[in-house]
Scaffold this motif. Structure first.
Motif, PDB file in Angstrom:
ATOM      1  N   ASP A 137       0.857  -1.188   0.000  1.00 38.72           N
ATOM      2  CA  ASP A 137       0.000   0.000   0.000  1.00 38.72           C
ATOM      3  C   ASP A 137       0.888   1.230   0.000  1.00 38.72           C
ATOM      4  O   ASP A 137       1.335   1.717   1.041  1.00 38.72           O
ATOM      5  CB  ASP A 137      -0.912  -0.013   1.227  1.00 38.72           C
ATOM      6  N   LEU A 138       1.195   1.730  -1.186  1.00 38.97           N
ATOM      7  CA  LEU A 138       2.080   2.878  -1.315  1.00 38.97           C
ATOM      8  C   LEU A 138       1.486   4.128  -0.669  1.00 38.97           C
ATOM      9  O   LEU A 138       2.189   4.927  -0.052  1.00 38.97           O
ATOM     10  CB  LEU A 138       2.363   3.135  -2.799  1.00 38.97           C
ATOM     11  N   GLN A 139       0.187   4.269  -0.758  1.00 35.66           N
ATOM     12  CA  GLN A 139      -0.429   5.474  -0.204  1.00 35.66           C
ATOM     13  C   GLN A 139      -0.322   5.506   1.317  1.00 35.66           C
ATOM     14  O   GLN A 139      -0.124   6.560   1.920  1.00 35.66           O
ATOM     15  CB  GLN A 139      -1.891   5.566  -0.629  1.00 35.66           C
ATOM     16  N   GLY A 153      -4.783   5.004   3.344  1.00 34.31           N
ATOM     17  CA  GLY A 153      -4.402   3.752   2.711  1.00 34.31           C
ATOM     18  C   GLY A 153      -5.568   3.042   2.054  1.00 34.31           C
ATOM     19  O   GLY A 153      -6.738   3.408   2.221  1.00 34.31           O
ATOM     20  N   THR A 175      -2.126  -1.030  -3.612  1.00 32.58           N
ATOM     21  CA  THR A 175      -1.778   0.214  -4.295  1.00 32.58           C
ATOM     22  C   THR A 175      -2.530   0.262  -5.617  1.00 32.58           C
ATOM     23  O   THR A 175      -2.303  -0.573  -6.498  1.00 32.58           O
ATOM     24  CB  THR A 175      -0.265   0.299  -4.558  1.00 32.58           C
ATOM     25  N   LEU A 225      -1.079   7.681  -9.302  1.00 35.46           N
ATOM     26  CA  LEU A 225      -2.085   7.259  -8.339  1.00 35.46           C
ATOM     27  C   LEU A 225      -3.034   8.423  -8.090  1.00 35.46           C
ATOM     28  O   LEU A 225      -2.787   9.560  -8.514  1.00 35.46           O
ATOM     29  CB  LEU A 225      -1.431   6.814  -7.027  1.00 35.46           C
ATOM     30  N   PRO A 243       8.220   7.447  -4.339  1.00 38.11           N
ATOM     31  CA  PRO A 243       6.857   7.976  -4.294  1.00 38.11           C
ATOM     32  C   PRO A 243       6.871   9.436  -3.836  1.00 38.11           C
ATOM     33  O   PRO A 243       7.723   9.844  -3.042  1.00 38.11           O
ATOM     34  CB  PRO A 243       6.167   7.084  -3.268  1.00 38.11           C
ATOM     35  N   GLN A 282       5.845  -2.434   3.844  1.00 42.85           N
ATOM     36  CA  GLN A 282       5.026  -2.555   2.644  1.00 42.85           C
ATOM     37  C   GLN A 282       5.835  -3.119   1.465  1.00 42.85           C
ATOM     38  O   GLN A 282       5.351  -3.929   0.696  1.00 42.85           O
ATOM     39  CB  GLN A 282       4.441  -1.184   2.277  1.00 42.85           C
TER      40      GLN A 282
END
Length: 646
Positions: free
Chosen positions: A492-494, A502, A507, A532, A556, A638
């Motif tokens: 989950d990059l966010q 998240g 992601t 994203l 990111p 992550q």
């Protein structure tokens, strides 16, 4: 009762007279008469070099030692047939009348010396008899000795055979048994021939129509059954002495390796699906120059079935093949299956690093031609293709496999794969793909199923070397990949950048693009971009395809706006493919670029960062400490999930 006694008396008198004649007729005289009749029929001299004896049992006739039948004038001085012992059977009734009718020839440990001349005529084709005669009947000679000769059966036991076809290599074999039944000189002959090219019996049994014409080189009907180790073949058609034939061949083998051994070849451990057991049927035409035409071909290799047509030139070097084949699901999964060791245990997996075992590509020089394949599906040990059209072209040790196209991974794959062994081995490819589902493709090819989305792109590559290690370390090429909407699972990059935003371990991206170059086994990418909803991500670095290592930085970026470039947290992945080190690269940390002219904007950014990071941010030191803790806690966790370490 009186009539019965008269009949019995006549029979007894006849037998007595016959026995008396046979008893006082010298065996040498019978041999001379038989030799004269054989010479009249064949035009060849018969020489009895040893003793000649009259026999009553098991054959009525003579037994002669050291017998030789002369060769054709053009075939040299060596006899056509020699035998340590020859038994000549004669018909008793004809013998009593003064005729010699040969009913049987049996040769013990004979040697046959067969060859053909340029026009295809063999030395076993005898000179034609005089005008008005047939090969089965000869008129009475001037001295009245014998009026006819007919050979009804020939038996060879333990024979050796030498066959020299004009312009071809000499073939020699031993332990040959032959039984030939030819009761009607103008009719069909029944043949039962047993060969032992490698000790195991190979039996050929059948019938030849118009056998006399067949011996003279004319075309005759032929029906033959061949049986060997766990194998059987049937031919029905027509043939001649040159070897040419045309007809239907059907056959089956439950053990092709045993069949090869019976034919004098080396045993081959074929993978399941390539013909451990097989069935075959085709309308077949063969010509003496080595050309084979197969029509209405049906071929089953274990559980795989193919249909189509094929043409082969067996005399060409290398072998020439042209074929068009089609089938249903073709299962070749056994080709890449793990091998088993003693006791059936699976062999140990390969160690890290590419194999340095030399690749034997010599088979590319053994065949030339083009083979097209149209199947409803194709399964290998790692990949399952859908409906596929492929063409394999081989010219001078260079093979090109063309995809026209192939349905793969939910999309299409087309292009070429090339293997060239003209001056050392090289491999190359030029492939285009579209609508390929990455989860399915990476799952089958690399065992990774966490990237979802449809992709299109292209790949070109060239590698040189005689082992997989050399090829991978030499790879040059380029490629590009583009994905539409998709997502990563397990990463989950966010949430790395925004703990309150998240996606539950996923992601989600709106699109992803990347291009790459390969030089000397190293792949370089500098333009990976993923979009994203609230973040963007970029990637750059190298991947060692030959050395199996990497040094890649994934960056990111969050909180970007018109007045701020946002916060970027680079994550560096480096080391071996099998145990990479993953850590934040704070040396490249990009802090928010605030408008120094507007303190209000600065404070707004600080407030936003404090809220997003969950800690007060008043100074640059506060920002560095907060980002370091967040990256260490979230990014590593992550990314490890992303790489499959969850």
């Amino acid at each position: 009762m009186r009539l019965i006694l008269r009949i019995l008396s006549a029979i007894v008198i006849t037998i007595a007279v016959g026995v008396a004649i046979l008893t006082f007729l010298p065996g040498q005289k019978i041999a001379e008469l038989a030799a004269q009749q054989i010479e009249k029929q064949t035009g060849r001299q018969v020489v009895f070099g040893g003793d000649v004896r009259f026999s009553f049992w098991p054959t009525l006739g003579i037994q002669a030692d050291d017998v030789a039948l002369a060769n054709a004038d053009w075939a040299g001085p060596e006899p056509l047939l020699t035998a340590g012992r020859l038994t000549i059977g004669v018909d008793a009734a004809d013998l009593i009348r003064g005729d010699i009718r040969i009913t049987e020839l049996t040769a013990i440990v004979p040697h046959l010396n067969l060859e053909t001349r340029e026009d295809g005529i063999g030395n076993w084709v005898f000179d034609a008899p005089a005008s008005g005669e047939t090969s089965a009947q000869v008129e009475t000679d001037p001295e009245g000795e014998g009026t006819s000769v007919a050979i009804e059966a020939i038996t060879l036991r333990g024979a050796s055979l030498r066959f020299a076809a004009h312009g071809q290599d000499v073939v020699e074999t031993n332990q040959v048994d032959l039984q030939l039944a030819w009761p009607d000189p103008n009719g069909t002959a029944n043949v039962d021939l047993t060969l032992r090219p490698a000790g195991k019996p190979l039996r050929i049994a059948g019938e030849i129509g118009s056998f006399r014409r067949f011996l003279l080189g004319e075309v005759a009907s032929l029906g033959v059954t061949v049986t060997a180790e766990a194998s059987k073949l049937r031919f029905d058609g027509q043939a001649d002495l040159s070897g040419a034939f045309d007809g239907r061949i059907t056959g089956a083998s439950d053990d092709t390796s045993a069949l090869l051994v019976a034919l004098g070849q080396a045993a081959v451990d074929l993978p399941n699906g390539l013909g451990r057991a097989m069935t075959f049927a085709a309308d077949t035409t063969y010509t003496p120059d080595g050309r084979v035409s197969l029509r209405d071909l049906s071929l089953a290799l274990d559980h795989n079935a193919l249909r189509g047509d094929a043409d082969l030139n067996l005399a060409a070097s290398p072998l020439k093949v042209t074929a068009a084949l089609e089938g249903d699901m073709l299962d070749l999964s056994a080709l890449g299956a793990p091998t088993t060791g003693a006791g059936g245990n699976t062999a140990e997996p390969a160690t890290q690093g590419w194999s340095t075992t030399p690749i034997d590509a010599s088979m590319l020089a053994l065949i030339e031609g083009q083979i097209s394949l149209d199947v409803k599906g194709l399964q290998t040990s790692s990949v399952i293709f859908g409906p596929s059209r492929m063409t394999l072209s081989i010219v001078r040790a260079r093979a090109v496999l063309s995809f026209l196209p192939v349905q793969a991974f939910g999309g299409t794959l087309q292009g070429e794969l090339i293997a060239n062994n003209r001056n050392g081995l090289s491999v190359a490819g030029n492939l285009q793909f579209a609508n390929v589902e990455m989860r399915e493709a990476l799952g089958q090819l690399a065992g990774y199923d966490k990237l979802n989305g449809e992709a299109l792109g292209n790949l070109e590559f060239l590698g040189v070397g005689n082992s997989m290690d050399q090829i991978m370390r030499s790879l040059d090429g380029k490629g590009r990949v583009e994905l539409g909407k998709g997502f990563f699972t397990g990463f989950d990059l966010q949430s790395v950048m925004d703990p309150n935003g998240g996606n539950g371990g996923t992601t989600i991206f709106e699109g992803l693009t990347a291009s790459f170059d390969m030089i000397d086994g190293t792949l370089r990418n500098d333009d990976l971009n993923a979009a994203l909803k609230v973040l963007k991500a970029a990637g750059a670095g190298r991947i060692g395809l030959g050395s199996q290592d990497l040094d890649y930085t994934f960056t990111p970026t969050a909180f970007a706006s018109e007045t701020s470039a946002g916060v970027s947290v680079p994550v560096r992945i480096q080391g071996s493919w099998f145990d990479p080190e993953i850590k934040p690269d704070l040396s490249k940390l990009v802090q928010p670029k605030l408008d120094e002219a507007e303190e209000k904007a600065k404070q707004a950014v600080r407030d936003k960062l404090s809220e997003e990071l969950g800690v007060p941010v008043e100074t640059e030191e506060d920002l560095n400490d907060a980002l370091k803790r967040r990256v260490e806690e979230e990014a590593r966790k992550q990314l490890l999930k992303f790489l499959g370490s969850d």
